[in-house]
Motif scaffolding. Structure first.
Motif, PDB file in Angstrom:
ATOM      1  N   ASP A 220       1.211  18.161 -11.253  1.00 29.85           N
ATOM      2  CA  ASP A 220       1.164  19.413 -10.567  1.00 29.85           C
ATOM      3  C   ASP A 220       2.137  19.708  -9.529  1.00 29.85           C
ATOM      4  N   PRO A 221       3.588  20.041 -10.092  1.00 32.65           N
ATOM      5  CA  PRO A 221       4.218  20.268  -9.264  1.00 32.65           C
ATOM      6  C   PRO A 221       4.494  21.522  -8.192  1.00 32.65           C
ATOM      7  N   ILE A 222       3.973  22.467  -8.633  1.00 32.84           N
ATOM      8  CA  ILE A 222       4.325  23.834  -7.978  1.00 32.84           C
ATOM      9  C   ILE A 222       3.181  23.726  -6.617  1.00 32.84           C
ATOM     10  N   ASP A 223       3.837  24.477  -5.696  1.00 36.34           N
ATOM     11  CA  ASP A 223       3.266  24.707  -4.433  1.00 36.34           C
ATOM     12  C   ASP A 223       2.677  23.315  -3.805  1.00 36.34           C
ATOM     13  N   ASN A 224       3.348  22.279  -4.096  1.00 28.67           N
ATOM     14  CA  ASN A 224       2.987  20.857  -3.533  1.00 28.67           C
ATOM     15  C   ASN A 224       3.952  20.443  -2.673  1.00 28.67           C
ATOM     16  N   GLU A 225       5.023  21.278  -2.236  1.00 25.20           N
ATOM     17  CA  GLU A 225       6.245  20.831  -1.286  1.00 25.20           C
ATOM     18  C   GLU A 225       5.867  19.987  -0.214  1.00 25.20           C
ATOM     19  N   LEU A 226       4.594  20.120   0.293  1.00 28.85           N
ATOM     20  CA  LEU A 226       4.214  19.203   1.564  1.00 28.85           C
ATOM     21  C   LEU A 226       4.000  18.036   1.089  1.00 28.85           C
ATOM     22  N   ILE A 227       3.494  17.762  -0.091  1.00 23.83           N
ATOM     23  CA  ILE A 227       3.076  16.431  -0.585  1.00 23.83           C
ATOM     24  C   ILE A 227       4.503  15.680  -1.145  1.00 23.83           C
ATOM     25  N   PHE A 228       5.446  16.300  -1.291  1.00 18.60           N
ATOM     26  CA  PHE A 228       6.896  15.977  -1.851  1.00 18.60           C
ATOM     27  C   PHE A 228       7.273  15.381  -0.580  1.00 18.60           C
ATOM     28  N   GLY A 229       7.155  16.304   0.635  1.00 16.66           N
ATOM     29  CA  GLY A 229       7.679  15.827   1.926  1.00 16.66           C
ATOM     30  C   GLY A 229       7.130  14.558   2.383  1.00 16.66           C
ATOM     31  N   VAL A 230       5.877  14.162   2.176  1.00 17.34           N
ATOM     32  CA  VAL A 230       5.192  13.083   2.506  1.00 17.34           C
ATOM     33  C   VAL A 230       5.663  12.058   1.714  1.00 17.34           C
TER      34      VAL A 230
ATOM     35  N   LEU B 148       0.830  -1.262  -0.214  1.00 17.46           N
ATOM     36  CA  LEU B 148      -0.207   0.049  -0.029  1.00 17.46           C
ATOM     37  C   LEU B 148       0.852   1.338  -0.017  1.00 17.46           C
ATOM     38  N   ILE B 149       1.915   1.242   0.908  1.00 17.31           N
ATOM     39  CA  ILE B 149       2.843   2.204   0.798  1.00 17.31           C
ATOM     40  C   ILE B 149       3.321   2.711  -0.539  1.00 17.31           C
ATOM     41  N   GLY B 150       3.770   1.458  -1.184  1.00 15.47           N
ATOM     42  CA  GLY B 150       4.443   1.608  -2.501  1.00 15.47           C
ATOM     43  C   GLY B 150       3.470   2.210  -3.408  1.00 15.47           C
ATOM     44  N   VAL B 151       2.225   1.755  -3.472  1.00 18.58           N
ATOM     45  CA  VAL B 151       1.346   2.339  -4.441  1.00 18.58           C
ATOM     46  C   VAL B 151       1.047   3.938  -4.273  1.00 18.58           C
ATOM     47  N   LEU B 152       0.941   4.025  -2.692  1.00 16.26           N
ATOM     48  CA  LEU B 152       0.788   5.380  -2.301  1.00 16.26           C
ATOM     49  C   LEU B 152       1.989   6.482  -2.964  1.00 16.26           C
ATOM     50  N   ILE B 153       3.148   5.847  -2.966  1.00 20.17           N
ATOM     51  CA  ILE B 153       4.477   6.632  -3.278  1.00 20.17           C
ATOM     52  C   ILE B 153       4.391   6.904  -4.731  1.00 20.17           C
ATOM     53  N   VAL B 154       3.804   5.944  -5.621  1.00 20.91           N
ATOM     54  CA  VAL B 154       3.667   6.119  -7.104  1.00 20.91           C
ATOM     55  C   VAL B 154       2.729   7.172  -7.618  1.00 20.91           C
ATOM     56  N   ALA B 155       1.586   6.982  -6.650  1.00 19.70           N
ATOM     57  CA  ALA B 155       0.300   7.894  -6.750  1.00 19.70           C
ATOM     58  C   ALA B 155       0.759   9.327  -6.617  1.00 19.70           C
ATOM     59  N   MET B 156       1.307   9.444  -5.502  1.00 22.05           N
ATOM     60  CA  MET B 156       1.764  10.957  -5.165  1.00 22.05           C
ATOM     61  C   MET B 156       3.177  11.292  -6.153  1.00 22.05           C
ATOM     62  N   GLY B 157       3.873  10.365  -6.649  1.00 20.59           N
ATOM     63  CA  GLY B 157       4.940  10.798  -7.453  1.00 20.59           C
ATOM     64  C   GLY B 157       4.240  11.172  -8.573  1.00 20.59           C
TER      65      GLY B 157
END
Lengths: 100, 466
Positions: free
Chosen positions: B183-193, B168-177
């Motif tokens: 949509d990279p701009i202003d999403n530093e928090l998601i990058f941190g997660v 599940l964590i793997g899937v989540l990482i791919v999804a967030m990636g």
């Protein structure tokens, strides 16, 4: 930009094949120095990190890059030195009666 | 010089470095040329790093100098002080640093591009890849190193549904990636997660793996540290990162395959099998006491001194007892008496690929006396005495003969084919895999009990007195 990615992937694929061919010839007796030596080679990210740490830019970006410089330098310096330390110890058989 | 001239200079030096890396690795073909190979690789790194400093994008050098100085001091100290027995955890730590450096660099690049207001999609995708692989290599390698040192439990830490959680964590990482690529701009928090999840995944992947399997894990993360560098190279469009990363990636994969073969396991089985859990199964002998023969150093010394051929089979127990030098003295004495002496090294004799060879080299054993599994296995039939020092599972005939044994199918050294066998061991306790060893109960086997160092020393003085 996709063009350059495909070029990069070409380089990557060819390098993997060269790596495979070259590394399979390394005898088992040298596998530990091989691993520490490749540790040092993977420190090659220092090349990118140096540039990133030298651009005066956003604070966070520069600090992260400086962290990368530190870790990569440890890998490069430590990896090559410890590999040399090991390889220095590998000796061929002396004459059976030599100095014993 | 124009900007283009500088770029050409830098890329030209990267080409030279790439060629030198490859030639350096080619020289690892023999121990005689290996040292020059390593020097060549170091020279390549020096060229690549120095020429990079002329890059016109670099405007200040304080951070660079600070980072290089700190890294150099730590690197020199580590390389100088590490014990050869501790090489596996050192390599694990270096793998962690390599992964960490890639993750930090990829993260730095991402933030720089976000601040500049635009991230191309292919750059974004490779940044995510480099960050995720680098981060999980960082924590995974640290846990592997911790297990090797004993700071983290050597036993597999298992909880129900662990593979599901990791998945599940793997899937989540791919999804967030994917989200961040779009949509990279202003999403530093998601990058941190994403980074945090990749760090967590590295821990979750290694904690369920037993201490005996760490050589495989270390080799695998060796590969990952290279692949992370290559992925970061894609993001920076930097060929030397891609080439060097691919070389390291290939090397780690080959070593991983060699180790899994030597243990008769698949990589999937190592990663998700939870093998080596304590007290799971004791196979073969159901508690009955089997007769064995024990021998005194004096008699064992006689057997060795009057043999015409002896093969030593060192295992990690030898290194733990620090008995390498005593073993070399014994070998020297026997050779002086005209005995043909060889060493048989199983791929998993140490705690990482080739570890035992380094430990013996440190004790001045010449490398042309060291033989690997395929080279020596037929020689046991013509050998008078095989001496097993601190090895167990790798000489267990059950792996060859006893179908249903957990180690069945694992390639072993055919020690039981020698005319007689002397086993140096503390007690009759079972090995890493927790399996009883049929070798100890053979008629031709003599058990010499005691600490390996003391036993070998006793043999040395007995042979001297003959």
């Amino acid at each position: 930009m996709l063009e350059s990615l495909i070029l990069s992937l070409t380089v990557f694929a060819l390098a993997m094949f060269i790596g495979y061919t070259v590394i399979t010839k390394v005898p088992p007796t040298l596998h530990t120095p091989l691993m520490s030596g490749t540790n040092a080679i993977s420190g090659v990210v220092i090349v990118g990190a140096l540039v990133a740490a030298g651009m005066t830019d956003s604070g966070l970006s520069q600090w992260l890059a400086t962290g990368a410089v530190v870790l990569a330098t440890i890998n490069v310096v430590g990896g090559f030195l410890v590999t040399d330390r090991m390889l220095r110890m590998f000796r061929r058989r002396e004459r059976p009666d030599a100095g014993k | 010089m124009s900007d283009q001239d500088y770029i050409n200079l830098i890329n030209g030096s990267y080409l030279v470095a790439a060629v030198l890396f490859i030639v350096g690795l080619m020289l690892l073909r023999t121990p005689a040329t290996a040292r020059n190979g390593n020097r060549l690789s170091a020279l390549a790194m020096l060229i690549a790093a120095s020429v990079t400093l002329v890059d016109r994008n670099i405007v200040e050098y304080e951070f660079i100098i600070g980072g290089v100085v700190v890294g150099t001091v730590i690197g020199v100290l580590m390389a100088r002080t590490v014990q050869m027995t501790a090489m596996p955890q050192m390599v694990a730590l270096f793998n962690a640093f390599g992964g960490g450096a890639s993750a930090l660099l990829a993260g730095s690049e991402f933030i720089r591009l976000v601040d500049a207001g635009h991230v191309d999609e292919d750059v974004g995708a490779t940044v995510m890849l480099g960050t995720a692989i680098g981060a999980l290599t960082l924590t995974g390698s640290l846990v592997a190193g911790g297990k090797l040192v004993g700071w983290v439990s050597q036993n597999p830490i298992l909880f129900p549904g662990r593979n599901l959680v990791s998945g599940l964590i793997g899937v989540l990482i791919v999804a967030m990636g994917v989200f961040l690529v779009v949509d990279p701009i202003d999403n530093e928090l998601i990058f941190g997660v994403l980074v945090a999840l990749a760090l967590l995944l590295g821990i979750l992947l290694v904690t369920p793996i037993g201490g005996a399997d760490m050589p495989v894990v270390v080799a695998l993360f060796n590969s990952y540290s290279g692949l992370a560098a290559a992925a970061t190279g894609f993001a920076l469009d930097n060929n030397i990162l891609i080439i060097a990363g691919a070389l390291v990636g290939a090397s780690g994969l080959i070593l991983t395959r060699i180790m899994t073969r030597a243990m008769n396991r698949s990589l999937i089985n190592v990663m998700f099998g939870g093998f080596g859990a304590s007290g799971t199964e004791v196979v073969g002998v159901g508690g009955e006491v089997r007769p064995y023969r024990s021998v005194q150093p004096q008699d064992a010394a006689m057997m060795l001194a009057y043999a015409s051929s002896v093969i030593f089979v060192p295992g990690y127990g030898l290194a733990v007892a620090q008995a390498q030098h005593e073993l070399r003295s014994l070998a020297d004495l026997l050779q002086a008496r005209g005995v043909d002496v060889k060493y048989a090294i199983h791929p998993v004799a140490g705690r990482m690929p080739g570890h035992m060879n380094v430990l013996l080299a440190e004790a001045d054993v010449p490398y042309d006396q060291l033989y690997d599994l395929d080279q020596i296995n037929r020689d046991f039939d013509q050998t008078d005495v095989a001496v097993v020092v601190g090895a167990n599972d790798v000489v267990n005939p059950a792996a060859r003969d006893r179908e249903g044994s957990p180690i069945y199918g694992m390639p072993i050294l055919n020690v039981d084919h020698a005319q007689s066998v002397i086993v140096l061991k503390r007690s009759m306790a079972s090995g890493f895999a927790g399996i009883d060893n049929d070798l100890f109960y053979l008629d031709r086997t003599s058990m010499l009990f005691g600490d390996a160092k003391q036993s070998v020393s006793a043999l040395v003085s007995e042979v001297e007195d003959l």
